[in-house]
Every structure is written in C-alpha cells, then in structure tokens.
Design a protein around this motif. Structure first.
Motif, PDB file in Angstrom:
ATOM      1  N   ILE A   1      81.839 -24.507  -8.105  1.00  0.00           N
ATOM      2  CA  ILE A   1      80.572 -23.564  -7.530  1.00  0.00           C
ATOM      3  C   ILE A   1      81.114 -22.141  -7.260  1.00  0.00           C
ATOM      4  CG2 ILE A   1      79.105 -23.188  -5.754  1.00  0.00           C
ATOM      5  CD1 ILE A   1      78.464 -25.798  -7.173  1.00  0.00           C
ATOM      6  N   TYR A   2      80.051 -21.328  -8.120  1.00  0.00           N
ATOM      7  CA  TYR A   2      80.264 -19.924  -7.962  1.00  0.00           C
ATOM      8  C   TYR A   2      79.153 -19.360  -7.195  1.00  0.00           C
ATOM      9  CZ  TYR A   2      83.422 -20.312 -11.974  1.00  0.00           C
ATOM     10  OH  TYR A   2      84.461 -20.620 -12.714  1.00  0.00           O
ATOM     11  N   VAL A   3      79.257 -18.518  -6.009  1.00  0.00           N
ATOM     12  CA  VAL A   3      78.084 -18.036  -5.205  1.00  0.00           C
ATOM     13  C   VAL A   3      78.109 -16.344  -5.454  1.00  0.00           C
ATOM     14  CG1 VAL A   3      77.984 -19.768  -3.702  1.00  0.00           C
ATOM     15  CG2 VAL A   3      79.802 -17.914  -3.136  1.00  0.00           C
TER      16      VAL A   3
ATOM     17  N   ILE B   1      88.666 -19.899   1.729  1.00  0.00           N
ATOM     18  CA  ILE B   1      88.807 -19.534   0.281  1.00  0.00           C
ATOM     19  C   ILE B   1      89.567 -17.907   0.633  1.00  0.00           C
ATOM     20  CG2 ILE B   1      88.157 -18.561  -1.865  1.00  0.00           C
ATOM     21  CD1 ILE B   1      87.881 -21.811  -1.454  1.00  0.00           C
ATOM     22  N   PRO B   2      90.707 -17.943   0.026  1.00  0.00           N
ATOM     23  CA  PRO B   2      91.535 -16.556   0.337  1.00  0.00           C
ATOM     24  C   PRO B   2      90.935 -15.189  -0.309  1.00  0.00           C
ATOM     25  CG  PRO B   2      92.711 -17.852  -1.456  1.00  0.00           C
ATOM     26  CD  PRO B   2      91.596 -18.641  -0.918  1.00  0.00           C
ATOM     27  N   THR B   3      91.002 -14.190   0.013  1.00  0.00           N
ATOM     28  CA  THR B   3      90.697 -13.116  -0.507  1.00  0.00           C
ATOM     29  C   THR B   3      91.435 -12.593  -1.879  1.00  0.00           C
ATOM     30  OG1 THR B   3      92.302 -11.503   0.517  1.00  0.00           O
ATOM     31  CG2 THR B   3      89.909 -11.872   1.469  1.00  0.00           C
TER      32      THR B   3
ATOM     33  N   TYR C   1      85.872 -23.183  -5.791  1.00  0.00           N
ATOM     34  CA  TYR C   1      84.732 -22.294  -5.360  1.00  0.00           C
ATOM     35  C   TYR C   1      85.086 -20.747  -5.351  1.00  0.00           C
ATOM     36  CZ  TYR C   1      81.665 -20.828  -1.373  1.00  0.00           C
ATOM     37  OH  TYR C   1      80.903 -20.263  -0.461  1.00  0.00           O
ATOM     38  N   PHE C   2      84.246 -20.179  -6.052  1.00  0.00           N
ATOM     39  CA  PHE C   2      84.447 -18.482  -6.211  1.00  0.00           C
ATOM     40  C   PHE C   2      83.648 -17.865  -5.671  1.00  0.00           C
ATOM     41  CE2 PHE C   2      86.868 -20.624  -9.600  1.00  0.00           C
ATOM     42  CZ  PHE C   2      88.126 -20.117  -9.466  1.00  0.00           C
ATOM     43  N   ILE C   3      83.758 -16.663  -4.995  1.00  0.00           N
ATOM     44  CA  ILE C   3      82.673 -15.947  -3.926  1.00  0.00           C
ATOM     45  C   ILE C   3      82.845 -14.573  -4.559  1.00  0.00           C
ATOM     46  CG2 ILE C   3      82.340 -15.258  -1.886  1.00  0.00           C
ATOM     47  CD1 ILE C   3      84.125 -17.902  -0.852  1.00  0.00           C
TER      48      ILE C   3
ATOM     49  N   VAL D   1      88.736 -18.322  -5.244  1.00  0.00           N
ATOM     50  CA  VAL D   1      88.966 -16.924  -4.552  1.00  0.00           C
ATOM     51  C   VAL D   1      87.973 -16.090  -4.214  1.00  0.00           C
ATOM     52  CG1 VAL D   1      90.103 -14.782  -5.559  1.00  0.00           C
ATOM     53  CG2 VAL D   1      90.881 -16.944  -6.420  1.00  0.00           C
ATOM     54  N   ASN D   2      88.118 -15.449  -3.063  1.00  0.00           N
ATOM     55  CA  ASN D   2      86.958 -14.564  -2.693  1.00  0.00           C
ATOM     56  C   ASN D   2      87.155 -13.150  -3.144  1.00  0.00           C
ATOM     57  OD1 ASN D   2      85.040 -12.744  -1.278  1.00  0.00           O
ATOM     58  ND2 ASN D   2      85.033 -14.284   0.633  1.00  0.00           N
ATOM     59  N   TYR D   3      86.149 -12.549  -4.025  1.00  0.00           N
ATOM     60  CA  TYR D   3      86.290 -11.328  -4.481  1.00  0.00           C
ATOM     61  C   TYR D   3      85.405 -10.315  -3.999  1.00  0.00           C
ATOM     62  CZ  TYR D   3      88.048 -14.019  -8.399  1.00  0.00           C
ATOM     63  OH  TYR D   3      88.715 -14.796  -9.278  1.00  0.00           O
TER      64      TYR D   3
END
Ligand SMILES: *[C@@H]1O[C@H](CO)[C@@H](O)[C@H](O)[C@H]1NC(C)=O
Ligand SMILES: *[C@@H]1O[C@H](CO)[C@@H](O)[C@H](O)[C@H]1NC(C)=O
Ligand SMILES: *[C@@H]1O[C@H](CO)[C@@H](O)[C@H](O)[C@H]1NC(C)=O
Ligand SMILES: *[C@@H]1O[C@H](CO)[C@@H](O)[C@H](O)[C@H]1NC(C)=O
Length: 379
Positions: free
Chosen positions: A159-161, A93-95, A34-36, A108-110
């Motif tokens: 999933i990419y949000v 999800i980690p930064t 899951y990428f943010i 990863v959270n970007y």
C-alpha cells in the motif's frame, strides 16, 4: 473463583478493545509493505535534522503520543500511523532518514513538513523534502531493497499512501506575509489553472512511483483548508468559520484529483488508485462549522496572535506563524479540539480519517475503493 477471573478478563479485554481498538494487531500484516508520502500531516520526523522551521520535534507536540515529541505535527498519532496499525503492522513505519536495511522492506515514511507537489512550495521556512525529492528517496530505497532481496515483485502488493497538496495552497498560492507575496503563483495562475498545473505534476510523480513498482495507491484529498485557524485568520472576516475563497480552490483540486484517479485506473489496468474524500469524512452534520476547541490557557506574554475572536481555535498557544510555542501548555480537552496548532488536526480527526479511509462509512468517503479493499485486490 476461576469464573470470576474469566469474567474479569473478559471485561478487561472488552475495555481494552473499546479504548484501544487500533492497538489490536492480528499477527501478520495484510500487505508486505506500506510506503508513506506527503507533508506535515504524515511526517513523523524526517525534518528533524533539516535546517528548517518546518519542525514539530518539541513539546507540546506529541503530548499524547507514547514516545512524546518525535516530529509528528500533532498531539498523538498521524492518520498514516493509524492506517499502518489497521493494516496490522506492529510498530510504526520508520522515517526515511532513520530507516535501516532490516526495516525498509516493510515500508518507509518519506513525508516532510512544508513539502508540496511543486518544488518551490514552502521554501520560505527552510528545507523540506518536496514530493519530487521523496520520489528520489524512494528510488534509492527500491535500489537498496533489490540489493538485499534480489526480487522486488512484492512491491505490487504493498500500500502506498500520498497526502500532498495542502502546502501548495497554504504555503504557496495563498501565502502572504504582511503585504508581500513571496510566491507569485496566484499572480500567474487562476484558481482553475493552478489546480491543473498541480494535477499534471502530481500525475507525472505518480507515474514515477508506478515505474518504481507501486501498484496500490490511496491519494488523500485536501481537508477543509479554508477552515484552519491559520487561513481563517488571514483570509476571512472575524467570526466566520471558514474562508470560502480557499475552500473553493480546494474543491477544484479535489475534483481534479478524483478525475485523475479515474484516468489512472483506465490507463494502468494492472494498478489501482483510489481517492480518499477527507471532506466527506470530516464533515459535521449539515455542513456545520468545525467544533471550536476550548481556549488555550492564557499566557503572560503579549503580542501573541489573538485567536479568541475566531471560531476555529488552535489547542496550543501559537507563534505568529503556525507553530505551537515551545513548552507551552495546550488545551486540556484535546479530544474535543479540531486543531492542535493553527494548521494541523488533533489525533481524534486523524483517527476518523484513518478509520474511514481504511473502511469507508459513507459512500462518499472513498472513490472507488477503501484501503481495506485495496489490500484484497488481486493484480
Ligand atoms: C520474483 O518473484 C515472483 C513471485 O514472487 C516471480 O513470479 C518472479 O519470476 C520473480 N522474478 C525473478 C526475476 O526472479
Ligand atoms: C515567479 O517566481 C519564480 C521563482 O522566483 C521566477 O523564476 C519567475 O520568473 C517568476 N515569474 C514571474 C512572471 O514573475
Ligand atoms: C531511479 O534512478 C535511476 C538511477 O539514477 C534512474 O535511471 C531512474 O530513471 C530513476 N527512476 C525514477 C522512476 O525516477
Ligand atoms: C466529497 O464528499 C462530499 C460529501 O461529503 C461531496 O460533496 C464532494 O463532492 C466529494 N468530493 C469529491 C471530489 O467527490
């Protein structure tokens, strides 16, 4: 005796489910990762080490978050946090700035406060990772994953949000300080042309994420920017719930974004894009204005912006700009407040957005899929 305990446990479970529905995890997550991507609405601390005013890693931010202030620009969880819980991930999800090799394959959270589709957006407050920079970061994550795992095919299941664009309006097109325009976008472009420029850039950026292996994207529309206390104070007459000017611009952007989703789904048949209509999700009955939160506790300090004459009020006492004042006491009833500071919603709004983007309630909430459906699509 045994049956009493059984009953008690049953009620305990029921109460736990009612109060903490998002904390129920069902073992394995529904997707491998899951990428943010996005701005302050999704940032969970990427800006903490940057030289910038775009920060929320101090109290009262995080007052209702288990770990306190983390860099989240709200009192509790972000909508992206809650979607992650709905997807079955335990833990957040980690930064990007802290993610280790062991963590990155799960996501990863970007997201970065102040970031925009345009690189220049938000520059007046200091550093932030623009959407472009977030994609560069993702490129490096994918290289790291391919070094560790050899095979990155599984990314197509993930999933990419993306929640981006708010700052391109609030901290670019509509940003004034006193009588100065720091940004010239509103002089150069009409509302319509500006939306076109943003969407063309957004399209290129999504193509880059596709080229890096992404196939399942949920794109969040802008939510009632014209009703944020920040914009109401600068752009609308006292006493009005929202600035029509800004909401009109947002309407143009959201419609273009929905059209972009249609276009991308045709252009890339091996991928799925969906539009999340946050306006539909946050809409109150009959278009009534957002509920005014209870007033901030008055402080002795003078010269604070006076939000009392406005209908949309921040929950915490705020600086001249948009931020909660360090160590200030926020309103007591955060569950009935719409905005925590002058821009960012309180956790209950984030819960609504997360819950209904994951499983749509009204047909207008999502187009064409909700995130749960997106997890099930076979590509
Ligand atoms: C990667 O894994 C997928 C299945 O998960 C497989 O179909 C594909 O052939 C693999 N690619 C390589 C280069 O090993
Ligand atoms: C608008 O601002 C940008 C960035 O400062 C600058 O490069 C550009 O020349 C400006 N355009 C006009 C027409 O003023
Ligand atoms: C990712 O980085 C590589 C190496 O710098 C570059 O060649 C490639 O174009 C980048 N991909 C995207 C989609 O940005
Ligand atoms: C979002 O939903 C509202 C109804 O709540 C609707 O009026 C609006 O047109 C929708 N936006 C888009 C871009 O479809």
């Amino acid at each position: 005796m045994g049956s009493h305990f059984g009953l008690l446990n049953y009620f305990t479970c029921l109460i736990m489910l009612l109060y903490f529905p998002n904390f129920v995890v069902s073992g394995k997550p529904q997707v491998p990762c899951y990428f943010i991507f996005g701005d302050s609405l999704f940032d969970t601390g990427n800006n903490n080490q940057l030289d910038t005013k775009w920060k929320a890693n101090y109290p009262p931010y995080g007052i209702d978050f288990p770990k306190g202030h983390t860099g989240r620009f709200t009192n509790g969880r972000t909508a992206a946090d809650i979607i992650g819980q709905n997807l079955g991930f335990d833990g957040f999800i980690p930064t990007y700035v802290t993610a280790t090799d062991d963590q990155i394959s799960k996501g990863v959270n970007y997201a970065s406060g102040g970031a925009g589709i345009l690189d220049r957006t938000g520059f007046h407050n200091g550093d932030r990772f623009s959407f472009h920079q977030q994609i560069v970061h993702h490129n490096s994550t994918v290289s790291r994953i391919s070094r560790i795992q050899k095979n990155t095919t599984f990314l197509k299941e993930c999933i990419y949000v993306v929640n981006i664009g708010m700052s391109d309006y609030i901290y670019n097109y509509y940003y004034w300080t006193g009588f100065d325009r720091i940004y010239n976008s509103s002089l150069l472009y009409s509302k319509i042309n500006y939306a076109t420029i943003l969407i063309i850039q957004y399209y290129r950026q999504l193509k880059a994420l596709y080229n890096l292996g992404g196939r399942k994207f949920a794109l969040f529309g802008l939510a009632q920017l014209g009703c944020t206390p920040f914009i109401v104070k600068s752009w609308s007459a006292v006493g009005k719930p929202c600035s029509v000017l800004v909401n009109d611009a947002e309407y143009v952007f959201n419609n273009r974004l929905k059209t972009l989703v249609d276009g991308l789904n045709k252009l890339k048949p091996d991928a799925r894009f969906t539009f999340i209509n946050t306006t539909s999700i946050l809409q109150k009955k009959e278009g009534a204005p957002v509920t005014p939160p209870s007033l901030p506790i008055p402080t002795k300090k003078k010269k604070l912006p006076d939000y009392n004459k406005y209908k949309a009020r921040p929950c915490c006492p705020v600086t001249d700009d948009w931020q909660c004042i360090l160590n200030s006491t926020p309103c007591a009833t955060r569950t009935s407040s719409t905005y925590f500071d002058t821009v960012h919603p309180t956790e209950p709004n984030n819960i609504a957005i997360a819950t209904r983007s994951y499983k749509a309630l009204l047909p207008t909430d999502v187009y064409p899929y909700d995130i749960h459906r997106l997890t099930q699509v076979k590509l």
